[in-house]
Design a protein around this motif. Structure first.
Motif, PDB file in Angstrom:
ATOM      1  N   PHE A   3      35.983  29.404  44.256  1.00  0.00           N
ATOM      2  CA  PHE A   3      37.300  30.110  44.041  1.00  0.00           C
ATOM      3  C   PHE A   3      37.000  31.523  43.835  1.00  0.00           C
ATOM      4  N   LEU A   4      37.894  32.420  44.547  1.00  0.00           N
ATOM      5  CA  LEU A   4      37.766  33.639  44.597  1.00  0.00           C
ATOM      6  C   LEU A   4      39.110  34.448  43.738  1.00  0.00           C
ATOM      7  N   ARG A   5      38.646  35.244  42.970  1.00  0.00           N
ATOM      8  CA  ARG A   5      39.659  36.055  41.870  1.00  0.00           C
ATOM      9  C   ARG A   5      39.769  37.465  42.698  1.00  0.00           C
ATOM     10  N   ALA A   6      41.130  37.770  42.718  1.00  0.00           N
ATOM     11  CA  ALA A   6      41.212  39.120  43.281  1.00  0.00           C
ATOM     12  C   ALA A   6      42.475  39.794  42.870  1.00  0.00           C
ATOM     13  N   ALA A   7      42.687  40.901  42.519  1.00  0.00           N
ATOM     14  CA  ALA A   7      43.785  41.519  42.528  1.00  0.00           C
ATOM     15  C   ALA A   7      43.449  43.291  42.779  1.00  0.00           C
ATOM     16  N   LEU A   8      43.693  43.464  44.042  1.00  0.00           N
ATOM     17  CA  LEU A   8      43.254  44.634  44.613  1.00  0.00           C
ATOM     18  C   LEU A   8      44.157  45.441  45.233  1.00  0.00           C
ATOM     19  N   ALA A   9      43.914  46.903  45.547  1.00  0.00           N
ATOM     20  CA  ALA A   9      44.758  47.737  46.286  1.00  0.00           C
ATOM     21  C   ALA A   9      44.204  48.686  47.063  1.00  0.00           C
ATOM     22  N   ILE A  10      44.297  48.832  48.023  1.00  0.00           N
ATOM     23  CA  ILE A  10      43.400  49.814  49.018  1.00  0.00           C
ATOM     24  C   ILE A  10      44.405  51.089  49.340  1.00  0.00           C
ATOM     25  N   CYS A  28      30.889  49.724  45.445  1.00  0.00           N
ATOM     26  CA  CYS A  28      30.982  48.301  44.596  1.00  0.00           C
ATOM     27  C   CYS A  28      30.677  48.720  43.188  1.00  0.00           C
ATOM     28  N   GLY A  29      30.937  47.708  42.505  1.00  0.00           N
ATOM     29  CA  GLY A  29      30.816  47.962  41.042  1.00  0.00           C
ATOM     30  C   GLY A  29      32.015  47.720  40.272  1.00  0.00           C
ATOM     31  N   PHE A  30      32.174  48.790  39.056  1.00  0.00           N
ATOM     32  CA  PHE A  30      33.414  48.478  38.220  1.00  0.00           C
ATOM     33  C   PHE A  30      34.401  49.601  38.880  1.00  0.00           C
ATOM     34  N   LEU A  31      34.930  49.112  39.614  1.00  0.00           N
ATOM     35  CA  LEU A  31      36.005  50.092  40.556  1.00  0.00           C
ATOM     36  C   LEU A  31      37.198  50.068  39.735  1.00  0.00           C
ATOM     37  N   ALA A  32      37.859  49.228  39.275  1.00  0.00           N
ATOM     38  CA  ALA A  32      39.080  49.490  38.424  1.00  0.00           C
ATOM     39  C   ALA A  32      39.045  50.726  37.478  1.00  0.00           C
ATOM     40  N   ALA A  33      37.897  50.489  36.613  1.00  0.00           N
ATOM     41  CA  ALA A  33      37.706  51.881  35.771  1.00  0.00           C
ATOM     42  C   ALA A  33      37.298  52.993  36.328  1.00  0.00           C
ATOM     43  N   ASP A  40      41.178  52.238  46.170  1.00  0.00           N
ATOM     44  CA  ASP A  40      41.786  52.043  44.924  1.00  0.00           C
ATOM     45  C   ASP A  40      41.917  50.741  44.478  1.00  0.00           C
ATOM     46  N   ILE A  41      40.882  50.006  43.602  1.00  0.00           N
ATOM     47  CA  ILE A  41      40.615  48.638  43.556  1.00  0.00           C
ATOM     48  C   ILE A  41      40.964  48.410  41.921  1.00  0.00           C
ATOM     49  N   ARG A  42      41.896  47.424  41.929  1.00  0.00           N
ATOM     50  CA  ARG A  42      42.477  47.014  40.550  1.00  0.00           C
ATOM     51  C   ARG A  42      41.612  45.956  39.801  1.00  0.00           C
ATOM     52  N   SER A  43      40.848  45.418  40.533  1.00  0.00           N
ATOM     53  CA  SER A  43      39.926  44.347  39.788  1.00  0.00           C
ATOM     54  C   SER A  43      38.889  44.885  39.122  1.00  0.00           C
ATOM     55  N   GLU A  44      38.378  44.654  37.997  1.00  0.00           N
ATOM     56  CA  GLU A  44      37.597  45.218  37.249  1.00  0.00           C
ATOM     57  C   GLU A  44      36.258  45.319  38.019  1.00  0.00           C
ATOM     58  N   THR A  48      35.335  39.896  45.137  1.00  0.00           N
ATOM     59  CA  THR A  48      35.468  40.257  44.073  1.00  0.00           C
ATOM     60  C   THR A  48      34.167  39.331  43.197  1.00  0.00           C
ATOM     61  N   GLU A  49      34.890  38.104  42.709  1.00  0.00           N
ATOM     62  CA  GLU A  49      33.926  37.097  42.080  1.00  0.00           C
ATOM     63  C   GLU A  49      34.069  35.705  42.766  1.00  0.00           C
ATOM     64  N   GLU A  50      33.167  34.856  42.510  1.00  0.00           N
ATOM     65  CA  GLU A  50      33.216  33.463  42.858  1.00  0.00           C
ATOM     66  C   GLU A  50      32.747  32.820  41.662  1.00  0.00           C
ATOM     67  N   THR A  51      33.309  31.293  41.780  1.00  0.00           N
ATOM     68  CA  THR A  51      33.022  30.479  40.583  1.00  0.00           C
ATOM     69  C   THR A  51      33.306  29.161  41.172  1.00  0.00           C
ATOM     70  N   ASN A  52      32.799  28.169  40.536  1.00  0.00           N
ATOM     71  CA  ASN A  52      32.847  26.671  40.708  1.00  0.00           C
ATOM     72  C   ASN A  52      34.253  26.351  39.905  1.00  0.00           C
ATOM     73  N   SER A  53      35.039  25.329  40.612  1.00  0.00           N
ATOM     74  CA  SER A  53      36.290  25.005  40.178  1.00  0.00           C
ATOM     75  C   SER A  53      35.848  24.467  38.519  1.00  0.00           C
ATOM     76  N   GLY A  54      36.626  24.889  37.677  1.00  0.00           N
ATOM     77  CA  GLY A  54      36.235  24.404  36.274  1.00  0.00           C
ATOM     78  C   GLY A  54      35.078  24.871  35.533  1.00  0.00           C
ATOM     79  N   TRP A  55      34.419  25.852  36.194  1.00  0.00           N
ATOM     80  CA  TRP A  55      33.222  26.515  35.488  1.00  0.00           C
ATOM     81  C   TRP A  55      33.824  27.278  34.412  1.00  0.00           C
ATOM     82  N   ILE A  56      33.103  26.846  33.260  1.00  0.00           N
ATOM     83  CA  ILE A  56      33.437  27.385  31.976  1.00  0.00           C
ATOM     84  C   ILE A  56      32.236  27.892  31.270  1.00  0.00           C
TER      85      ILE A  56
END
Length: 845
Positions: free
Chosen positions: A3-10, A777-782, A794-798, A824-832
């Motif tokens: 799964f990809l996680r994104a909340a981005l603006a450019i 790349c890196g901590f672009l939201a901050a 202008d990236i809104r993801s952490e 942004t990030e990748e993860t397995n479905s249900g990865w806790i």
């Protein structure tokens, strides 16, 4: 499932619309990889646990024991057995073929357990052996996983058919989840049937499940970067510190991946698709890393797989290198005739045991000189698509695995002690004279009458720095170099191979004292090589090679120069695998590199490789390692066929291979007298070890796998420009630029000498700003809006990585074809997870 996680603006001031919404950007990221689905096909999916007839036991010892395990299997269960049995176990399945013609058959089964044979109706039997290459991997629980394998092909008439499978052994584990008969290309995706969509219930995630038809046109297809056929311009050679085409002299940068035995032996119907897909993503180099024999001799079946793989890659303009010896692959026994080994790896003996060397060289001769049936009989020795051969993988007489009378038993130690005695006799006149010169306590193996001298531990060699320690290190370096020289000559004279050679790629017990001697021995090869893995601490029973529930780990990002223990603003680790020392002006590659899982910060790796690899004029990378024919269905320890890694190859490969980022001049050129190295005076620059957990375990407790200090040379010099080290016979002047003007420790920023790269480790942000490539790349939201030469990000993801590159090789200001790539990030479905894995998740990514 990834799964990809994104909340981005450019935001872009000139070339782009002022704002792209998160939902639109998600769609854009997906479209980077989306290909059209294939035409309607004849597909028969058979549930293995629902046969028409069988004598398998009703109760499967490997049945799911949790609801999560059930979700990993097709229809939630599978057919299996374990105990010894008196009769051959079989299962029969009825099905209908609608379109006559050739069909491919696949089985999803339990790893390499349960070799079997099959036939349709009364046809001939086809064997599927235990070592059938695995096409994917999905782990149900520890030591139990489901894997697709190719069964073979059959020309089938239309109508009702019967498939029968029979186990070929009446003992041992076996389990089957489902079977597939199809006349269309098939790419395994765990339990998903062809054409079945992936789903996720997570609101902020989307399933990474692109279609996989490599023949479909794509706007980001980079096949044009490769030659029509690898080697069409002659061999790759080393010239002027670069890898170049022999006929044109044009430099070649290698952007590649590693392929191990299962991938090299991949099902023939999938191999061409894999090669096309790699080329489309910008790959022009694959390192083949697998054994092609054992102590009894060469394995003709393994050699044929390598030949087929080389030919398939060649057709897509992809060069290959060959790595066939890694001591971890072999477990010696007394009956093998090399000493009293008891299922132990033969660390070190390749460098001095002539009997073992003869077996090793028989593998090379069979591999390189056998006619290739997949290339009109052209042997690999004459094929210019074979760019490099690697003599030894991850072994050195100066690493921690050199343990006299432990990892190396008495019989081979006696051989090495005699060789040391001969070396000492040439230097001092006799072993006795050497012992007198050394003084001190005698060691096991010291036997002047027999012409033998014993060895200190490699750790003591680096610590004591006595004359005995110096002579020991000198001898070990000479012995390695002699082996590399004789092997290189063997490859030339006996195998007819005229391509590039690599000696080895390993580290030592002391990077500053012993490391340069080891590298000096490696300069026999045409190309220098090293390995590098980057990640935080990962602790668990199988952390060396996989991820389990209960494992503890630390996320680690290079953007802040985190240490392995995690982020501490007062303690930084100024070290990445991409810091490249240029030895003796030779080309340099990294033939294994990865940001290993678990680590949420993997998206930074392709950009750092491309940008800083270009800055330092590194000649190639091979990311470790391919797992199958297409995208990984589940994130694993060394996954690269994932959104964060291969998903970012297009922009990164363009940046690196086309030189969209400038190379720097050498800011440090250290001339190191070999005589000083032999006296253990060390070097001002060292190749810092970045080990994966598998090899880090070979370092004794109390020692360190990571060196934070480089004497006399600022470790941040590598982020400024190139660092060179030359071995010289007589003292010579070194050159060192004033790198302090590029390094601001108060603000925690280092800038490249080219002015195009900035590493802000205080904020954890890396930026690239060149006329044809701009990235962050890196901590672009901050960080807030990042203004570069032609755009603002202008990236809104952490945490994220964004790259904008020219595809038409024009400056971005005037380019008519650009690639914008965001991850942004990748993860397995249900990865806790927090700092402990509560659930490893399930396919897809």
């Amino acid at each position: 499932m990834t799964f990809l996680r994104a909340a981005l603006a450019i935001v872009a001031p000139s070339r782009f619309s002022s704002f792209v919404s998160p939902s639109c950007l998600r769609a854009f990221v997906v479209l980077l990889f989306l290909l059209s689905p294939s035409a309607r096909a004849d597909v028969v999916w058979l549930e293995a646990e629902r046969p028409a007839n069988t004598n398998f036991p009703q109760k499967n010892p490997f049945a799911p024991i949790t609801p999560r395990e059930s979700t990993l299997l097709s229809r939630g269960n599978w057919l299996g057995a374990d105990k010894p049995r008196k009769e051959t176990l079989f299962a029969e399945y009825k099905f209908t073929i609608e379109k006559p013609g050739e069909h491919q058959l696949y089985a999803r089964k339990f790893w390499k357990h349960g070799p079997f044979r099959w036939r349709i109706d009364d046809g001939a039997w086809t064997l599927v052996p235990a070592d059938a290459p695995l096409l994917d991997r999905v782990e149900l629980r520890r030591f139990i996983e489901a894997n697709w394998v190719w069964m073979g092909a059959a020309n089938l008439p239309a109508g009702e058919r019967t498939l029968r499978i029979e186990l070929t052994e009446n003992t041992g584990a076996a389990s089957f989840d489902c079977l597939l008969v199809t006349d269309a290309p098939f790419v395994p995706r765990g339990k998903l049937q062809p054409g079945e969509p992936a789903r996720t219930s997570a609101a902020d995630d989307f399933a990474f499940d692109p279609a996989t038809n490599p023949d479909t046109a794509s706007p980001i297809d980079l096949r044009f970067l490769n030659e029509s056929s690898a080697g069409e311009q002659g061999r790759l050679i080393a010239r002027g510190g670069e890898i170049v085409h022999e006929s044109t002299g044009a430099p070649v940068r290698l952007w590649g991946v590693c392929a191990t035995a299962d991938v090299v032996g991949i099902a023939p119907p999938l191999l061409d698709d894999l090669a096309r897909d790699l080329a489309r993503h910008g790959v022009n180099y694959v390192r083949i890393h697998m054994p092609v024999g054992d102590v009894r001799g060469a394995d003709s079946a393994a050699i044929e797989r390598v030949q087929r793989f080389v030919a398939a890659m060649k057709r897509q303009g992809i060069y290959t290198s060959l790595s066939i010896y890694f001591p971890v692959w072999f477990k010696l026994k007394p009956e093998d005739g090399f000493g009293s080994y008891k299922d132990k790896e033969p660390f070190g003996i390749i460098f001095f045991d002539e009997k073992f060397q003869a077996v090793y060289r028989s593998w090379w001769k069979a591999l390189l000189t056998s006619p290739n049936p997949h290339a009109a009989g052209l042997p690999l020795s004459d094929d210019p698509a074979v760019a490099m051969v690697e003599m030894v993988n991850e072994d050195s007489l100066m690493f921690w695995t050199f343990k006299p009378y432990d990892t190396i038993p008495a019989e081979p130690m006696a051989k090495l002690e005699r060789l040391f005695g001969e070396w000492l006799s040439r230097r001092y006149g006799s072993v006795e004279a050497a012992l007198d010169r050394w003084g001190g306590q005698r060691l096991r193996g010291d036997d002047p009458a027999a012409g033998r001298a014993g060895f200190m531990s490699i750790g003591e060699v680096a610590k004591q720095k006595t004359q005995r320690a110096a002579d020991t290190a000198s001898f070990l370096a000479d012995q390695q170099r002699q082996f590399f020289e004789s092997t290189r000559q063997f490859l030339r004279d006996e195998c007819g191979y005229t391509g590039l050679t690599i000696a080895s790629n390993w580290y030592t017990a002391d990077g500053r004292i012993l490391g340069p001697l080891d590298k000096w021995s490696n300069t026999v090869g045409d190309v220098m090589d090293r390995h590098g893995y980057y990640g935080g601490k990962h602790e668990g029973p199988r952390a060396t090679h996989t991820i389990d529930i209960g494992d503890k780990f630390v996320d680690r990002t290079a953007t802040r120069f985190d240490r392995q223990e995690g982020f501490d603003p007062e303690k930084r680790g100024f070290n990445t695998p991409f810091w490249d020392i240029n030895y003796d002006g030779k080309p340099s590659i990294i033939s294994e590199v990865n940001w290993t899982q678990p680590n949420r910060f993997r998206a930074e790796m392709p950009l750092i490789a491309a940008a800083y690899g270009a800055l330092q004029s590194s000649d190639g990378f091979a990311f470790f390692a391919l797992q199958g024919a297409a995208w990984d269905s589940q994130l694993r320890k060394f996954s690269v066929q994932t959104p964060a890694i291969m998903g970012q190859f297009p922009a990164a490969a363009l940046m690196y291979r086309r030189g969209l980022v400038k190379s720097a001049d050498e800011v440090v050129t250290a001339a190191v007298p070999l005589a000083d190295l032999r006296q253990l005076k060390g070097s001002p620059a060292q190749q810092q070890p970045n080990l994966d957990e598998l090899r880090a375990r070979d370092i004794p407790p109390g020692q360190t796998a990571e060196v934070e200090k480089v004497d006399k040379i600022d470790p941040l010099s590598f982020a400024v420009g190139r660092v060179g080290l030359n071995f010289v016979e007589a003292p010579a002047a070194s050159r060192m630029a004033d790198v302090s003007r590029f390094i601001d420790r108060e603000k925690a920023i280092v800038r490249s000498a080219t002015g195009e790269l900035v590493w802000d480790w205080g904020r954890g942000v890396i930026t690239v700003s060149s006329p044809k490539a701009q990235a962050a790349c890196g901590f672009l939201a901050a960080a807030g809006p990042i203004a570069l030469g032609d755009c603002v990000f202008d990236i809104r993801s952490e945490y994220a990585c964004v790259m904008l590159v020219s595809v038409d090789d024009q400056p971005l200001a005037t380019s008519k074809k650009m690639l914008l790539q965001v991850m942004t990030e990748e993860t397995n479905s249900g990865w806790i997870n927090g700092n402990m894995i509560a659930d490893v998740g399930s396919p897809l990514v």
